[in-house]
Design an enzyme around this catalytic site. Structure first.
Site, short mmCIF file in Angstrom:
data_model
loop_
_atom_site.label_atom_id
_atom_site.label_comp_id
_atom_site.label_asym_id
_atom_site.label_seq_id
_atom_site.Cartn_x
_atom_site.Cartn_y
_atom_site.Cartn_z
N LYS A 1 0.82 -1.23 0.00
CA LYS A 1 0.00 0.00 0.00
C LYS A 1 0.85 1.28 0.00
O LYS A 1 0.50 2.28 0.61
CB LYS A 1 -0.96 0.00 1.20
CG LYS A 1 -1.94 -1.17 1.19
CD LYS A 1 -2.90 -1.15 2.34
CE LYS A 1 -2.34 -1.80 3.58
NZ LYS A 1 -3.34 -2.03 4.63
N ASP B 1 -6.07 -7.10 10.25
CA ASP B 1 -7.38 -6.41 10.26
C ASP B 1 -8.54 -7.33 9.87
O ASP B 1 -9.63 -7.25 10.44
CB ASP B 1 -7.38 -5.14 9.41
CG ASP B 1 -6.98 -5.34 7.97
OD1 ASP B 1 -6.50 -6.45 7.63
OD2 ASP B 1 -7.13 -4.40 7.18
MG MG Z 1 -8.09 -0.79 7.82
#
Ligand code: MG
Ligand code: ADP
Length: 509
Positions: A203, A245
């Site tokens: 990312k 997550d």
């Molecule tokens: Mg997140």
């Protein structure tokens, strides 16, 4: 479950300022008139559009191939490390929260755009979640390329400021260290429930090890990084659980609904996890556990088999910080959709004068057009597409007529459609793998897929393409009992619950 979000300590942002634009809340700043001199070469633009649409197409056979490949790659990744693109990481979460968890716990979520801190007061089986309180902080862009210490000191500082403000609803026993569930949404080789080695940054992050070490901080134990930074801040808190997550979302969602079997994140990046049987994991490390199941973190962003890709995807990948990696993520997740659109529009401007011959710097700047912008453009239902025109002008620096705006919308829709439908195929791939192992485990009874992340939450077209693809693949009867539902902020509660389940003081409650 209500989440009171305290004032944001916004100090910058990964995709600023575009990441602050939320769905229909976006208001065009001005209407723009088209007055450029050069006329559009419509046949050239149409040809680029048609080629792009054809290459992005996801008819049922393509979806089926992607779903089947996802199942196969999952199996290969479970067989041995390196067996496939999918890392299929062991989460060390064998026992999900029971509901008996009690006390006050913190959760920290380091995603991609922001980090979020949460405080949760758990009241056991009768009272469940008594109170929650949270704050969200943008991550300054320079910290994404800075040092490990710089990033974690910034986070620990935010955490310390938040922890100072405990109010009456939260009771923390005197003399007991505060405990934290740490959600870290990057690939980590988990070595126990409270330690894990960073495998690679994704990312757009590229944080270096130490000031004198130019190496990227891959290979560091991220729990130690955070514990040390908290110590440097004089914060009396420790990490009790390291949670991905998706894993946090699954744990949090299952706390309320026992039919949750899969969790998927679609935000800046993407990931998925699911409940797996221990005896279906050939590469399983020797385990001292009574549990017959565990959660496997697929790290499906790295999936790449059978995806319909275009020259635009290939160039974006080649110019990215991690070429050749995270191909599924680059095709379906929020960080990249707007950038793919920008690349197609640039080609249309260069080869077909889509915007009257003007090719401003902004249109040539990578990531100038964010996914929230393409989403906002798709919400414009006005005749002249004024909001589309304003966004194009403000973000890409181009003036456009209604015809050009319609073409832009076609490009946005093509990218959102491919992303949503491929994400749906990935979900079916996971469900299919589970069902193949144990007949009747998934199909024919209520099964919940818990979804979270800013892309899924805010992009209605993307969301419905995803749902359509699952229904198309499974057919009306099987899909009827598959519930794909938004499980907002489950990952925070999930991380706090896992910290409680793994508390160093759990015998006290
Ligand atoms: Mg997140
Ligand atoms: P993270 O993935 O960083 O943990 P989120 O789950 O909040 O954070 O997702 C943020 C991402 O969601 C943004 O980077 C953006 O790509 C996407 N997003 C946010 N708002 C919108 C929107 N209105 N429309 C489409 N995508 C959005």
């Amino acid at each position: 479950m209500s989440l009171a979000t305290a004032a944001s300590v916004a100090v910058g942002s990964l995709c600023s300022p575009r990441s602050r634009i939320k769905g229909s809340a976006f208001q065009p700043r001005m209407a723009v008139r088209y007055d450029s001199v050069k006329s559009t070469n419509l046949s050239s633009v149409t040809q680029i559009l048609t080629n792009f649409q054809n290459q992005c197409a996801t008819p049922l056979p393509v979806l089926r191939h992607v779903a089947d490949s996802m199942s196969n790659d999952m199996r290969a990744g479970l067989a041995f490390d390196g067996g496939s693109d999918l890392k299929m990481i062991f989460s060390y979460v064998d026992f999900l929260p029971t509901g008996n968890e009690k006390g006050m716990f913190y959760a920290l979520d380091l995603g991609g755009t922001n980090f979020r801190v949460m405080r949760v007061q758990l009241g056991g089986m009768d009272q469940r979640v008594i109170a929650t309180d949270a704050v969200q902080v943008s991550i300054p862009r320079e910290l994404m390329f800075g040092t490990c210490e710089g990033l974690f000191d910034f986070i620990a500082f935010g955490l310390a400021k938040f922890a100072e403000k405990e109010t009456g609803a939260y009771q923390h026993p005197q003399g007991r260290k505060k405990e934290l569930g740490f959600t870290f949404s990057f690939p980590v080789n988990q070595t126990s429930i409270d330690s894990g080695i960073l495998m690679n940054w994704t990312k757009g992050f590229a944080v270096s090890g130490t000031v004198c070490d130019p190496q990227i901080s891959v290979g560091r134990n991220v729990v130690a990084c955070l514990n040390e930074a908290m110590q440097r801040q004089g914060l009396d808190m420790q990490v009790s659980a390291l949670v991905n997550d998706a894993v946090g979302t699954l744990a949090g969602a299952k706390y309320w609904d026992n039919d949750v079997m899969v969790a998927v994140i679609l935000g800046t990046g993407t990931n998925a996890c699911y409940v797996e049987r221990m005896d279906a994991i050939p590469k399983l490390p020797i385990q001292n556990t009574q549990s017959e199941t565990t959660i496997i973190n697929t790290e499906w962003g790295a999936f790449s088999t059978g995806l319909p890709l275009t020259e635009f995807d290939e160039k974006m990948d080649a110019e990215s910080m991690n070429p050749g990696e995270q191909i599924f993520e680059k095709t379906i997740s929020g960080m990249y959709l707007g950038e793919i659109v920008r690349r197609v529009l640039l080609e249309m401007a260069v080869a077909g004068s889509l915007f009257g011959g003007s090719i401003p710097d902004k249109l040539q700047t990578p990531f100038s057009l964010g996914t929230p912008h393409i989403c906002a453009m798709q919400q414009d239902t006005s005749n002249n597409l004024d909001a589309v025109g304003s966004i194009l002008f403000n973000e890409a620096g181009v003036k456009s007529n209604t015809g050009a705006r319609k073409i832009v919308l076609e490009v946005c829709d093509t990218v959102a459609k491919r992303g949503g439908r491929l994400a749906g195929a990935g979900i079916v791939g996971i469900l299919q793998k589970m069902e193949e192992d144990v007949k009747g485990l998934i199909f024919g009874k209520r099964t919940v897929v818990a979804m979270d992340g800013g892309l899924y939450e805010n992009y209605p077209q993307y969301r419905s393409y995803l749902h359509d693809s699952v229904t198309e693949l499974l057919g009306p009867s099987l899909s009827e009992k598959i519930v794909i539902e938004h499980s907002k902020d489950s990952s925070g509660i999930g991380a706090a619950l896992l910290a409680a389940a793994n508390s160093k003081f759990r015998h006290d409650f």
